[in-house]
Design an enzyme around this catalytic site. Sequence first.
Site, short mmCIF file in Angstrom:
data_model
loop_
_atom_site.label_atom_id
_atom_site.label_comp_id
_atom_site.label_asym_id
_atom_site.label_seq_id
_atom_site.Cartn_x
_atom_site.Cartn_y
_atom_site.Cartn_z
CG HIS A 157 42.37 47.86 41.17
ND1 HIS A 157 43.14 47.78 40.04
CD2 HIS A 157 41.82 46.62 41.35
CE1 HIS A 157 43.08 46.55 39.55
NE2 HIS A 157 42.28 45.83 40.33
CG ASP B 11 45.08 50.70 41.12
OD1 ASP B 11 45.76 49.86 41.72
OD2 ASP B 11 44.22 50.43 40.27
CG HIS C 271 43.11 36.42 33.79
ND1 HIS C 271 42.22 37.25 34.47
CD2 HIS C 271 44.34 36.77 34.23
CE1 HIS C 271 42.91 38.06 35.27
NE2 HIS C 271 44.19 37.78 35.13
CG ASP D 261 41.43 43.69 32.00
OD1 ASP D 261 40.73 44.66 31.72
OD2 ASP D 261 41.82 43.45 33.15
CG ASP E 228 49.33 41.22 33.68
OD1 ASP E 228 48.38 40.69 33.11
OD2 ASP E 228 49.40 41.33 34.92
CG ASP F 115 45.34 43.85 33.49
OD1 ASP F 115 46.25 44.41 34.12
OD2 ASP F 115 44.69 42.89 33.95
#
Length: 435
Positions: free
Chosen positions: A99, A102, A269, A294, A307, A337
């Site tokens: 990101h 990040d 997710h 991910d 995660d 991820d």
Amino acid sequence: MTAFFDGIPAIRYEGPESENPFAYRWYDADRLVLGKRMEDHLRFAVAYWHSFCWPGGDPFGGQTFERPWFGETMEMARLKADVAFEMFDLLGVPFFCFHDRDAVPEGATLAESNRNLQEIAEVFARKMETSKTRLLWGTANLFSHRRYMAGAATNPDPDVFAYAAGQVKACMDVTHQLGGQNYVLWGGREGYETLLNTDLKHELDQMGRFLSMVVEYKHKIGFPGTILIEPKPQEPTKHQYDYDVATVYGFLKAYGLENEVKVNIEVGHAVLAGHSFEHEVALASALGIFGSIDMNRNDYQSGWDTDQFPMNVPEVALALYYILKAGGFTTGGLNFDAKLRRQSLDAADLIHGHIGGMDTCARGLLAAAELMEKGDLSDAVAKRYAGWQAPEAAAMLKGERTLEEIAARVEREGIDPRPVSGRQEYLENLVNRRL
């Protein structure tokens, strides 16, 4: 070189019998699997945010990690990049993902933030000249800052929408500049907490327009990569507009984007949406929007996104089987991820987490490849649907028979079908033999 990974050797493949904690037991990058190198099948990527930015907190406690690069200065951002590329090289991974927030601290203005991002992009580019690691994808953080508390593309304030557009443009430019193979949009707060203050249709139209602009800009700058949406049902937002693969597909169809945008599916997710990982992969492939993964795992006893590094070989194997059936990755890959547990404080823990995840995926790939080669699972599915190959059945599916014609034929021919076993237990045993 920094001193962060002192004493940790480059990680090499040593085989299943190895007891070396700093070696791959299953991940052999050059091993040919179905005629393709294992590295090229799996296309591993390290997540910049969890590996180098996460402070070790959870919903009930704050920072536990102390890293020498933690700090909101460009000097710390450059040190973080140094450590990151050292880890990429130790692991021998082909890709990383980040990101914008990040990589660099946010400035006082968008212009300052974008200058910071451009500066670190130049650092990344220099490091990539001497490293095998490339950029799998970039993305903009449109969820952490308080300006995005009511969403970015779906925010009721048009100025927030505009700010987010400026942030995404800058991140797309840098992703393109660095040769990124995809660009991801994760709508962490693109949803609502309560319908009492929400115009749902208006927000969906905003999101549709925002994504359309991203696609338009991709073509304008000649970005060859894939635009990806990452589905997630909840947490932090109560209900998100990109709930799961099916919801994303419906959204893309509604705004004419189903041929332009694909999905980046995260294991955790999928679990939060009430699905299995392989379901989301198989559905995305069936709908023609499968893009990237991910890779992690969720704690099935927790109500949030934990995660964790993947360690469930059967779960990974089935997902990889459906990825192989769909032709494998094109621009996508397996991005970790995944974050350390908050008690895992040491530099070595970062390496061990990735070794375990990569070995798990490698074992899963070998099992998936054997399922493909043996063909008994696909043969069983084909046999189950073989009746649809008959001329009359094919005519029904093609729309060449009306409801009345079909009903009349059933009466005329005295059709009285009998149930046939789905053989689920046999097929589960068959899959287990490959594991």
